[in-house]
Design an enzyme around this catalytic site. Structure first.
Site, PDB file in Angstrom:
ATOM      1  N   ALA A  74       0.811  -1.224   0.000  1.00  0.00           N
ATOM      2  CA  ALA A  74       0.000   0.000   0.000  1.00  0.00           C
ATOM      3  C   ALA A  74       0.842   1.272   0.000  1.00  0.00           C
ATOM      4  CB  ALA A  74      -0.937  -0.002   1.207  1.00  0.00           C
ATOM      5  N   THR A  75       1.970   1.257   0.691  1.00  0.00           N
ATOM      6  CA  THR A  75       2.793   2.480   0.731  1.00  0.00           C
ATOM      7  C   THR A  75       3.268   2.851  -0.668  1.00  0.00           C
ATOM      8  OG1 THR A  75       3.506   1.971   2.971  1.00  0.00           O
ATOM      9  CG2 THR A  75       4.859   3.536   1.749  1.00  0.00           C
ATOM     10  N   ASN A 154      -7.309   2.717  10.141  1.00  0.00           N
ATOM     11  CA  ASN A 154      -6.489   1.635  10.684  1.00  0.00           C
ATOM     12  C   ASN A 154      -6.415   1.630  12.207  1.00  0.00           C
ATOM     13  OD1 ASN A 154      -5.046   4.076   9.667  1.00  0.00           O
ATOM     14  ND2 ASN A 154      -3.405   3.271  10.943  1.00  0.00           N
ATOM     15  N   GLN A 182      -7.233  -0.996   4.928  1.00  0.00           N
ATOM     16  CA  GLN A 182      -7.895  -1.673   6.050  1.00  0.00           C
ATOM     17  C   GLN A 182      -9.305  -2.129   5.681  1.00  0.00           C
ATOM     18  OE1 GLN A 182      -6.550  -2.533   8.909  1.00  0.00           O
ATOM     19  NE2 GLN A 182      -4.608  -1.424   8.743  1.00  0.00           N
ATOM     20  N   SER A 202      -2.803  -3.478   0.458  1.00  0.00           N
ATOM     21  CA  SER A 202      -1.675  -4.393   0.725  1.00  0.00           C
ATOM     22  C   SER A 202      -2.203  -5.786   1.037  1.00  0.00           C
ATOM     23  CB  SER A 202      -0.960  -3.937   2.006  1.00  0.00           C
ATOM     24  OG  SER A 202       0.220  -3.256   1.754  1.00  0.00           O
ATOM     25  N   HIS A 204      -0.894  -8.186   2.805  1.00  0.00           N
ATOM     26  CA  HIS A 204      -0.651  -8.759   4.136  1.00  0.00           C
ATOM     27  C   HIS A 204      -1.700  -8.329   5.163  1.00  0.00           C
ATOM     28  CE1 HIS A 204       1.169  -5.257   6.385  1.00  0.00           C
ATOM     29  NE2 HIS A 204       1.358  -4.817   5.153  1.00  0.00           N
ATOM     30  N   THR A 243      10.472  -6.776 -12.555  1.00  0.00           N
ATOM     31  CA  THR A 243       9.985  -8.157 -12.673  1.00  0.00           C
ATOM     32  C   THR A 243       8.900  -8.419 -11.640  1.00  0.00           C
ATOM     33  OG1 THR A 243      12.152  -8.861 -13.443  1.00  0.00           O
ATOM     34  CG2 THR A 243      10.694 -10.590 -12.625  1.00  0.00           C
ATOM     35  N   CYS A 332       3.493   2.061  12.098  1.00  0.00           N
ATOM     36  CA  CYS A 332       4.460   3.104  11.718  1.00  0.00           C
ATOM     37  C   CYS A 332       4.650   4.074  12.866  1.00  0.00           C
ATOM     38  CB  CYS A 332       3.965   3.866  10.495  1.00  0.00           C
ATOM     39  SG  CYS A 332       3.472   2.755   9.207  1.00  0.00           S
TER      40      CYS A 332
HETATM   41  C1  LIG Z   1      -4.577   2.529   6.287  1.00  0.00           C
HETATM   42  C2  LIG Z   1      -3.214   2.091   5.893  1.00  0.00           C
HETATM   43  N1  LIG Z   1      -2.640   2.586   4.786  1.00  0.00           N
HETATM   44  C3  LIG Z   1      -1.435   2.220   4.378  1.00  0.00           C
HETATM   45  C4  LIG Z   1      -0.689   1.308   5.087  1.00  0.00           C
HETATM   46  C5  LIG Z   1       0.674   0.925   4.608  1.00  0.00           C
HETATM   47  O1  LIG Z   1       0.705  -0.426   4.236  1.00  0.00           O
HETATM   48  P1  LIG Z   1       2.074  -1.172   3.935  1.00  0.00           P
HETATM   49  O2  LIG Z   1       2.910  -1.016   5.160  1.00  0.00           O
HETATM   50  O3  LIG Z   1       1.681  -2.568   3.665  1.00  0.00           O
HETATM   51  O4  LIG Z   1       2.693  -0.496   2.764  1.00  0.00           O
HETATM   52  C6  LIG Z   1      -1.220   0.757   6.261  1.00  0.00           C
HETATM   53  C7  LIG Z   1      -0.448  -0.176   7.097  1.00  0.00           C
HETATM   54  O5  LIG Z   1      -0.502  -0.154   8.300  1.00  0.00           O
HETATM   55  C8  LIG Z   1      -2.527   1.139   6.658  1.00  0.00           C
HETATM   56  O6  LIG Z   1      -3.095   0.638   7.757  1.00  0.00           O
END
Ligand SMILES: Cc1ncc(COP(=O)(O)O)c(C=O)c1O
Length: 388
Positions: A74-75, A154, A182, A202, A204, A243, A332
């Site tokens: 996601a980032t 989140n 989320q 994301s 995961h 890739t 984070c």
């Molecule tokens: C709302 C939200 N956005 C973005 C992210 C970033 O995801 P990633 O660390 O998998 O890049 C997170 C991860 O905690 C999230 O909760």
């Protein structure tokens, strides 16, 4: 994972479902061709697997498979969406609208754009994390180039009804990006129905592997131009070269399929566990309060509980309960040890934010774990109150 640990931090990450791991293995051990090798069958097999995964992704989340870009998570998706859109030479508008409770993966690239000369409006939210529609409409101008608002928060799990806000933005021809990290796997999403232009997530967070994610980029109707942030091979129409990872992508598609399959029954089960946890805690801890939307409202994801423990620091409670995995904010933020900007954003004071814990219940949690978590937290709380 240590045997005795009770994992209740499913907003931070989730355990990769063993069925997802099974779906990934063949691409690591047997069908290991480079999906971009067009000269032999090994490459063709890997490319076909990615094509099938993209088909499944589009089936579950909507849109056409060509509209889904694979990223590392996601980032990367939020950065590609926001920087890629705002810095595209043909996008001349210089105003960005977002909200105070967004994740750093959205706020930080926007801050970088602000330093580059963009004007940024950061909308406030109410106690439930929601944005006022009228206030939103009033902030849009002829110079607004993009809106970025999350689908689910989140920390407090608030679900945001974005559809009317997207309509308002579209009336002014402004594209909308949503951070759905989320929300994917927790609520039903159809990008066509939502009419969103860009969506990030994301794998995961929904029982898939780490290091892989998605950016939806609408190609029909309104044109969402994205300037690449990486340069290299010609993969993914050059928007995101490099890739591709067939194992991770196949795993992500399988994870999505598993979430979609039994979504409402699973949400019911998880909501029941959350209610049990809340009732167990509130019975033993007088003055315990919920941060964010009411648990029985439809505007909170099923597994999220964010609670304020009166007179005790969340960090201290976690230290006193080492067999419990919960958090005091986003993963984070936990690197910075600052009070949660989300809790401050919904009107909590700094001491209140510091007294709060985020709990995320997920697929692998059991009633027994919830009961043990109640005992651990309540015992730790009582001990801290008694001995200061
Ligand atoms: C709302 C939200 N956005 C973005 C992210 C970033 O995801 P990633 O660390 O998998 O890049 C997170 C991860 O905690 C999230 O909760």
């Amino acid at each position: 994972m240590p045997d005795e640990l009770i994992y209740l931090d499913n907003h931070s990450t989730t355990r990769c479902d063993p069925r997802v791991a099974d779906a990934m293995l063949p691409f690591l051990l047997d069908s290991y061709g480079n999906p971009h090798s067009s000269t032999h069958a090994a490459g063709h097999a890997a490319a076909a697997a990615i094509d099938e995964a993209l088909r499944q992704i589009a089936e579950h989340l909507g849109g056409a498979k060509e509209e889904w870009i694979i990223t590392s998570g996601a980032t990367e998706s939020t950065n590609l969406a926001l920087l890629g859109h705002c810095l595209h030479p043909r996008n001349r508008k210089r105003h960005i609208v977002t909200a105070v409770t967004e994740h750093p993966a959205v706020l930080d690239p926007i801050e970088m754009l602000r330093r580059e000369g963009f004007r940024v409006t950061v909308l406030g939210v109410d106690a439930n994390g929601q944005i006022d529609e009228g206030q939103f409409a009033d902030t849009l101008t002829d110079d607004t180039g993009i809106v970025s608002l999350m689908l689910a928060n989140n920390e407090i799990g608030s679900l945001h009804p974005l559809k009317p806000l997207i309509e308002i933005a579209h009336q002014r021809d402004i594209p909308v990006h949503t951070d759905a990290t989320q929300a994917v796997g927790r609520v039903a999403i159809d990008v066509a129905d939502l009419k969103v232009d860009l969506l990030s997530c994301s794998a995961h967070k929904f029982y898939g592997p780490k290091g892989v994610g998605l950016l939806y980029c609408r190609r029909q109707g309104r044109l969402t131009r994205i300037q690449p942030r990486l340069f290299g091979g010609g993969q993914q129409r050059r928007v995101r070269p490099g890739t591709m990872n067939p194992a991770a992508i196949a795993g992500m598609a399988t994870a999505l399929h598993l979430c979609t399959e039994g979504l409402s029954a699973e949400n019911q089960r998880i909501a029941t566990l959350r209610q049990r946890l809340w009732e167990g805690l509130v019975q033993r801890i007088p003055g315990l309060e919920i941060n964010g939307p009411a648990l029985d409202s439809q505007s909170r994801v099923a597994g999220n509980l964010n609670v304020m423990f009166p007179g005790v620091e969340g960090e201290a409670l976690m230290l006193a309960s080492p067999q419990l995995a919960v958090s005091s904010g986003s993963a984070c933020n936990s690197l910075d040890a600052v009070a949660s900007h989300v809790l401050l954003g919904i009107g909590r004071s700094e001491p209140q934010a510091r007294s709060s814990l985020r709990i995320g219940i997920g697929r692998f949690n059991t009633v027994d774990e919830i009961d043990r978590a109640i005992t651990m937290l309540a015992d730790a709380y009582e001990q801290m109150r008694r001995f200061g």
